[in-house]
Write an enzyme that holds these catalytic residues in place. Structure first.
Site, PDB file in Angstrom:
ATOM      1  N   TYR A   1      -8.032  -0.923   9.184  1.00  0.00           N
ATOM      2  CA  TYR A   1      -7.074  -1.892   9.714  1.00  0.00           C
ATOM      3  C   TYR A   1      -5.617  -1.414   9.831  1.00  0.00           C
ATOM      4  CZ  TYR A   1      -3.911  -5.898   9.622  1.00  0.00           C
ATOM      5  OH  TYR A   1      -2.888  -6.752   9.869  1.00  0.00           O
TER       6      TYR A   1
ATOM      7  N   CYS B   1       4.614   0.336   4.322  1.00  0.00           N
ATOM      8  CA  CYS B   1       5.860   0.873   4.838  1.00  0.00           C
ATOM      9  C   CYS B   1       5.555   2.087   5.688  1.00  0.00           C
ATOM     10  CB  CYS B   1       6.767   1.325   3.698  1.00  0.00           C
ATOM     11  SG  CYS B   1       7.265  -0.009   2.608  1.00  0.00           S
TER      12      CYS B   1
ATOM     13  N   GLY C   1       5.544  -2.078   8.964  1.00  0.00           N
ATOM     14  CA  GLY C   1       6.493  -2.911   8.227  1.00  0.00           C
ATOM     15  C   GLY C   1       7.481  -3.546   9.170  1.00  0.00           C
TER      16      GLY C   1
ATOM     17  N   ASN D   1       6.810   5.243   0.945  1.00  0.00           N
ATOM     18  CA  ASN D   1       5.649   4.433   1.338  1.00  0.00           C
ATOM     19  C   ASN D   1       4.630   4.557   0.217  1.00  0.00           C
ATOM     20  OD1 ASN D   1       2.974   4.876   3.787  1.00  0.00           O
ATOM     21  ND2 ASN D   1       3.502   3.098   2.567  1.00  0.00           N
ATOM     22  N   GLY D   2       4.301   3.441  -0.405  1.00  0.00           N
ATOM     23  CA  GLY D   2       3.349   3.477  -1.511  1.00  0.00           C
ATOM     24  C   GLY D   2       3.736   2.475  -2.572  1.00  0.00           C
TER      25      GLY D   2
END
Ligand code: SF4
Length: 471
Positions: free
Chosen positions: A248, A8, A34, A108-109
């Protein structure tokens, strides 16, 4: 070529007349993190206004929608589900009204003890509306008896284990928080007198905001009419920055821990050429994510980099597959091999990772079908053997090809003439070559299986299963 799914992205801006427009742009720059849903919540000092929907940022937000998102403070979120399936009810930011007022949260996580906490909260009468771990944090804050928002956030986060980079918004304040290990990135900047937060610095570039610094692992930053204040309530712990962000996930133009992602990827490619040289004629990148590493490989090996694979950037979410089936249609839709470049050549293909192996196999076949004499696959990371529980959507470890096959077996499966991975030491050397490691430590659990934070929920599930079978 995306194989693992990003997690995210979050963005926030405090005190700007164009808060919603700038958040829209910030989210646009973070779209790679996302693509399933996006949302913006604004504050006009009294109320919160929000709009969330499934889809891409540019499809969701129109000028009209943004004009209704009034106020000078805003947070936004782009989501790919890590916990909670990809349903509309799991869209973020989550907005609640509780007895202390309105609160929005963007996460985010991934919490490693979310299920355990949820069961405790439900036993206590809490009713959940989504399946996300983020809602657990919301409940913990709402339940807290502490006086200030900061104290309530601290009380909630002390109970949470795992990865979180969070933005909170109330009518009066914005709060940014990063877990003590710092798994996922979170940065702070300024735009004139406004304060901005984002998952990655590339969001600042688009709106011409100036990068100030990263939110430190374990730091909470509160922004309100009194200014900006920083708190370190969790004590010191070893950091575990996600090393895969460099390999990445993050955008190449972003900076993480003071390192430009593109330069790290290029260094990974150089190191790969040193560790896994190949007797070949040309280097070809698997676009787009494999390009910087392929450039580094070419630089170190002296072999020319050629555009042997072309990627279409216009693949929609849904497409019509022709009645008469086309072999490897999914990959062909995204990638095409350039025969004139590959015909009769010994080719090194550089990619960032292999997950299930199915895509790599199709790519090798595509390169051979274009006339390549030999195909040598080189990967700019170690074999991905373990699942991530810190906010990256990886398949179960049983589905990861490197979990069950050794390198030569993988080579046979993907049908390449040779296959070489970068070592973990090589990855860290590339990070260090880009900017000296200054006592920083990184998470590498998906390669090593050494998880820096306990996987509470997973352990409980396993215990239950053992109980069932042994019982
Ligand atoms: Fe990153 Fe892998 Fe650690 Fe997940 S397990 S945080 S992907 S290094």
């Amino acid at each position: 070529m995306p194989k693992l799914k990003e997690e995210c992205g979050v963005f926030g801006i405090y005190s700007h007349v164009e808060a919603s427009n700038l958040t829209y742009l910030g989210l646009h720059a973070l779209q790679h993190r996302g693509q399933e849903s996006a949302g913006i919540v604004t504050s006009d000092g009294v109320n919160l206004h929000n709009h969330r929907a499934m889809g891409l940022v540019s499809d969701i937000f129109t000028e009209e929608i943004l004009s209704h998102l009034t106020g000078q403070n805003a947070i936004g979120h782009v989501r790919y589900s890590t916990t909670g399936s990809s349903q509309a009810k799991n869209m973020q930011p989550i907005v609640i009204n509780y007895f202390r007022g309105a609160l929005a949260i963007a996460h985010n996580g991934n919490l490693t003890n979310a299920r355990t906490l949820r069961e405790e909260l439900e036993a206590d009468g809490a009713i959940f509306q989504s399946t996300t771990d983020t809602e657990v944090i919301v409940h913990l804050i709402a339940k807290s008896k502490e006086e200030t928002l900061l104290q309530r956030i601290i009380e909630a986060l002390v109970k949470c284990k795992g990865a979180y980079s969070l933005l909170f918004l109330t009518p009066e304040a914005m709060v940014a928080a990063r877990d003590p290990y710092g798994f996922r990135p979170l940065v702070m900047g300024k735009l004139g007198d406004s304060i901005v937060f984002a998952s990655e610095t590339c969001a600042f570039d688009l709106i011409e905001a100036e990068f100030i610094r990263e939110i430190e692992p374990g730091e909470i930053v509160v922004v309100n009419e009194n200014g900006v204040e920083s708190f370190k309530p969790f004590g010191e712990s070893k950091h575990a920055y996600c090393v895969f962000e460099y390999i990445y996930f993050a955008r190449p133009d972003s900076f993480l821990t003071g390192r430009n992602v593109y330069q790290v990827r290029r260094a990974l490619g150089r190191q790969l050429a040193i560790e896994q040289p190949a007797d070949a004629d040309i280097i070809v990148a698997v676009p787009d994510s494999g390009v910087p590493a392929a450039m580094g490989f070419s630089e170190e090996s002296g072999l020319p980099l050629e555009l042997g694979l072309l990627r279409s950037h216009y693949v929609g979410r849904t497409f019509i597959e022709p009645q008469q089936s086309i072999r490897n249609f999914g990959v062909r839709l995204k990638l095409n091999a350039i025969k004139e470049v590959l015909d009769g050549k010994r080719v090194v293909i550089v990619d960032d990772s292999i997950v299930r192996g199915t895509t790599s196999r199709k790519i090798v076949k595509m390169i051979r079908a274009a006339g390549a004499k030999e195909v040598h696959m080189r990967i700019s990371s170690p074999p991905t053997k373990f699942s991530c529980y810190y906010g990256i959507d990886t398949p179960l470890k049983e589905e990861l090809i490197a979990n069950s096959l050794d390198i030569d077996e993988i080579r046979k499966y993907i049908t390449s003439d040779s296959l070489g991975y970068l070592t973990l030491e090589g990855v860290m050397k590339a990070v260090d070559d880009t900017k000296k490691l200054n006592g920083e430590s990184f998470c590498n659990a998906c390669f090593s299986g050494k998880y820096p934070v306990e996987l509470t929920d997973l352990k409980k599930t396993k215990q239950k299963q053992l109980g069932l079978f042994g019982g």
